[in-house]
Design a protein around this motif. Structure first.
Motif, PDB file in Angstrom:
ATOM      1  N   ALA A 192      40.328  44.708  30.259  1.00  0.00           N
ATOM      2  CA  ALA A 192      39.714  45.064  31.648  1.00  0.00           C
ATOM      3  C   ALA A 192      39.661  44.085  32.729  1.00  0.00           C
ATOM      4  O   ALA A 192      39.835  44.405  33.809  1.00  0.00           O
ATOM      5  CB  ALA A 192      38.245  45.057  31.209  1.00  0.00           C
ATOM      6  N   ARG A 195      43.182  44.771  34.570  1.00  0.00           N
ATOM      7  CA  ARG A 195      42.954  45.791  35.675  1.00  0.00           C
ATOM      8  C   ARG A 195      42.165  45.543  36.643  1.00  0.00           C
ATOM      9  O   ARG A 195      42.616  45.946  37.935  1.00  0.00           O
ATOM     10  CB  ARG A 195      42.371  47.014  34.877  1.00  0.00           C
ATOM     11  N   ALA A 196      41.174  44.702  36.673  1.00  0.00           N
ATOM     12  CA  ALA A 196      40.365  44.286  37.986  1.00  0.00           C
ATOM     13  C   ALA A 196      41.374  43.450  38.862  1.00  0.00           C
ATOM     14  O   ALA A 196      41.240  43.648  40.047  1.00  0.00           O
ATOM     15  CB  ALA A 196      39.083  43.385  37.444  1.00  0.00           C
ATOM     16  N   ALA A 378      35.716  44.027  41.511  1.00  0.00           N
ATOM     17  CA  ALA A 378      36.239  45.343  41.643  1.00  0.00           C
ATOM     18  C   ALA A 378      35.816  45.970  42.897  1.00  0.00           C
ATOM     19  O   ALA A 378      36.497  46.552  43.693  1.00  0.00           O
ATOM     20  CB  ALA A 378      35.474  46.306  40.345  1.00  0.00           C
ATOM     21  N   LEU A 703      34.735  48.621  36.597  1.00  0.00           N
ATOM     22  CA  LEU A 703      35.964  49.017  37.326  1.00  0.00           C
ATOM     23  C   LEU A 703      35.799  50.472  37.849  1.00  0.00           C
ATOM     24  O   LEU A 703      36.903  51.041  38.458  1.00  0.00           O
ATOM     25  CB  LEU A 703      36.758  49.179  36.029  1.00  0.00           C
TER      26      LEU A 703
END
Length: 711
Positions: A192, A195-196, A378, A703
């Motif tokens: 996670a 991805r951020a 995000a 996200l």
């Protein structure tokens, strides 16, 4: 005479390292605590969003000692600038990361333990002890390192105590399973977090690796990172622009969506600016480079957003303070639950120790601590990818509370480029009036001259040569065209040279009353025509103002322009105008609004509006990627669309709502499982699932902001 402390600050050396494996705020806290214990440390800045550590230190500590401390905590440490300029370091796929490999090994050992237990039941708990050791030994080692470097109540410490305690009371299978679930949770946190980070880092990949450099009359393909300011590059149709620059020649349309969020390609001709990473359309253009790779628009946006993510919001700081008290309190409550009932009421020790261990796991603060920074990272990334640059969580929180937006006029609500709106001929055709006026203005770079020349080109009016043309400072321009003596100037100057006919004077008055600038053309001493110009509102200005109103936000215009022009623009937009203001007047108005209880955002060009931008709760610069737009204010609208101000406020409000939801999820799940654990309904497995699940839920919820649609 300078004291030793002063000399130490002067001699402080900055060290910047990339810290791999740092996935949450708890990791950052451990790193900061450990580094601050080293001698000669002046400041420590840790960014989870960028996986970087910046330390200012004296000669008593070396960069090697800092890196060794990081590795002692179980993190990687390397030079973040070792990669090619403008390109990010290559990250391992998540399944090859050390935490993932450890989780796979622990899972395989756990499956093997179950199989051995089925085939050879006589082995008892030993296979599970072995599986537990596979996962717990590295975790316990990290716990000891964290404790040695100053962090006693780390998540690893809580996990180690819970697993050892569960084994001691005979819950070995559960202990092994809990450790495995904890390791899976760490892997998910890493995915996670990656991805951020990728949300903004991905921008760097938009800049092409190579460029076609013109040199000695030929083109050669060279690394884009090697381009120097002043170099000339050839950009073919379909190519990405390799650097910030100015078009030398050629015409095309450029897709600027990666930088500004603009969905429609923008036409580009000689003199227009282009940005690195944008996509050339169907024309060939030659571009002069104006910024090196490390300083192009995308690199600066990425750098500023990364710095912004390091600046903590008030909510985040509050949660950090809460967590410092919360974790020791959880340990105390868990100990109390484990020993109080057996000591005071003769309850079974095994049952209540088990419940105490479960509470220890429930109390892990990971989900709570990550709830705010994950959403802010995000949100900032989502804004940057749409041309909305917000410099930190504190600015984002203030934006969400804005009640009034004060706009500059020229270049903010208007295009900043006057255009001819009316041509009134007096005894000649309109085309002739434009032709003669354009002949006088042909050598001028004044904005009004450019407007006249653009209008002449638009209607196809010829531009004959002018002779003896001269600019008369503050009055106008005079010259001869085809034997005709011409003068083009303001109505006041023309009236001093030749009286207006009654109808002409009235028409000038009407045009000026509409907020237009009027130039009068004299031909052989008589009025030949009137040319009216105005810097009109941006095409999206009215829609942007209306969108702010729909959000419950008021708007007004602050300008140094004359009252009639300001009123004309303001009336078209349906807002209040305050005109003929000096910079200090604008600053005073902003302060007055704030004193009256308004939360004020000031939108301007970042130069002459600097005092008002600084006085506002949030200063927003309008500009297409310029240094001023990126550096001077709290936030920047890179494309210059008025509606983007409303989009920025909407993004801030959605991010704050996301943070509140994350906090509710993190605390709500803990409260539920705390009650059910004490009641004997749930145990160790649900406890660790509650913590890991909450962490995954809040991160996943944050996200969602990366996919936010801002119409």
């Amino acid at each position: 005479m300078r004291d030793a402390a002063t000399l130490e600050r002067i001699e402080a050396t900055p060290t910047r390292l990339r810290v791999s494996g740092m996935d949450c705020a708890s990791c950052a806290a451990k790193v900061e605590t450990a580094i601050r214990r080293l001698p000669g440390i002046e400041s420590v800045d840790v960014s989870v969003a960028t996986e970087t550590l910046t330390v200012r230190h004296g000669s008593g500590t070396s960069a090697g000692a800092i890196a060794a401390t990081l590795r002692g905590l179980g993190y990687g440490a390397e030079d973040p600038d070792a990669a090619t300029p403008g390109k990010q370091a290559v990250d391992l796929p998540w399944w090859r990361a050390p935490k993932a490999l450890l989780a796979f090994a622990c899972g395989a050992a756990l499956v093997l333990a179950y199989l051995v237990g089925q085939v050879a039941p006589a082995t008892g708990c030993w296979p599970f002890l072995a599986a537990l050791a596979v996962g717990l030994v590295p975790v316990a080692r990290r716990a000891l390192s964290a404790a040695r470097y100053g962090t006693l109540f780390s998540i690893e410490t809580l996990m180690t105590i819970a697993a050892v305690g569960a084994t001691a009371i005979g819950a070995t299978e559960e202990a092994a399973t809990v450790v495995f679930l904890f390791l899976v949770g760490e892997v998910l946190e890493g995915v996670a977090a990656g991805r951020a980070r990728a949300g903004i880092r991905g921008l760097t990949g938009l800049v092409p690796d190579t460029a076609l450099l013109e040199r000695d009359g030929a083109t050669a393909r060279v690394p884009a990172a090697s381009l120097r300011v002043g170099a000339t590059v050839l950009v073919r149709p379909g190519d990405r622009v390799p650097a910030d620059g100015t078009v030398l020649d050629g015409e095309t349309a450029v897709d600027e969506a990666p930088v500004t969020g603009e969905s429609v390609p923008r036409p580009k001709v000689a003199g227009d600016a282009v940005f690195a990473g944008t996509v050339n359309g169907d024309g060939v253009v030659r571009v002069r480079v104006t910024a090196a790779a490390r300083d192009n628009t995308i690199a600066r946006v990425v750098r500023l957003v990364e710095e912004a993510q390091e600046a903590k919001a008030p909510t985040e700081r509050m949660i950090d303070r809460f967590a410092k008290v919360y974790t020791p309190a959880v340990v105390a409550v868990a100990a109390l639950v484990a020993v109080a009932p057996p000591l005071l009421a003769g309850a079974p020790w095994g049952e209540w120790i088990y419940k105490g261990l479960a509470i220890l796991l429930i109390g892990c603060p990971c989900a709570l601590v990550i709830s705010t920074p994950a959403a802010i990272a995000a949100g900032l990334s989502a804004g940057a990818r749409r041309g909305l640059l917000i410099k930190g969580g504190a600015v984002l929180e203030r934006l969400a509370a804005v009640t009034t937006v004060a706009f500059d006029k020229t270049g903010t609500l208007t295009e900043g480029k006057p255009a001819v709106t009316d041509v009134v001929a007096c005894g000649r055709s309109e085309r002739d009036v434009l032709s003669l006026a354009a002949a006088l203005e042909a050598g001028s770079s004044h904005p009004l001259a450019k407007a006249v020349l653009a209008k002449a080109a638009e209607v196809g009016a010829p531009v004959p040569p002018a002779f003896e043309a001269q600019a008369l400072g503050g009055k106008g321009i005079a010259g001869k065209v085809g034997g005709i003596d011409l003068f083009l100037g303001s109505p006041r100057e023309v009236a001093a040279r030749a009286p207006f006919a009654p109808g002409e004077a009235a028409r000038v008055s009407v045009l000026q009353g509409e907020g237009k600038t009027v130039s009068v053309l004299l031909a052989n001493g008589a009025a030949a025509g009137l040319i009216a110009m105005r810097d009109g509102p941006r095409a999206d200005a009215k829609a942007g103002i209306d969108r702010l109103a729909a959000e419950g936000i008021g708007s007004l215009m602050l300008t140094g322009d004359n009252a009639r022009t300001a009123r004309a623009v303001a009336d078209a937009l349906g807002i209040e105008a305050r005109a003929e203001l000096l910079p200090e007047d604008k600053q005073g108005i902003v302060r007055g609004l704030r004193a009256g209880g308004a939360v004020v955002a000031k939108v301007g060009d970042g130069i002459n509006d600097a005092p008002a931008l600084a006085a506002a709760d949030v200063g927003i610069a309008m500009g297409g990627g310029t240094d001023v737009a990126l550096e001077t204010a709290d936030a920047a609208v890179l494309h210059g669309r008025v509606a983007d101000v409303a989009r920025m406020v909407e993004l801030a409000r959605r991010t704050l709502a996301n943070i509140r939801a994350n906090i509710a999820i993190a605390l709500g799940l803990k409260v539920v499982f705390l009650v059910t654990t004490i009641a004997g309904v749930t145990g160790l497995w649900p406890a660790i699932l509650a913590d890991t699940g909450a962490t995954v839920l809040v991160t996943g919820n944050a996200l969602r902001l990366l996919r936010l649609k801002l119409a």
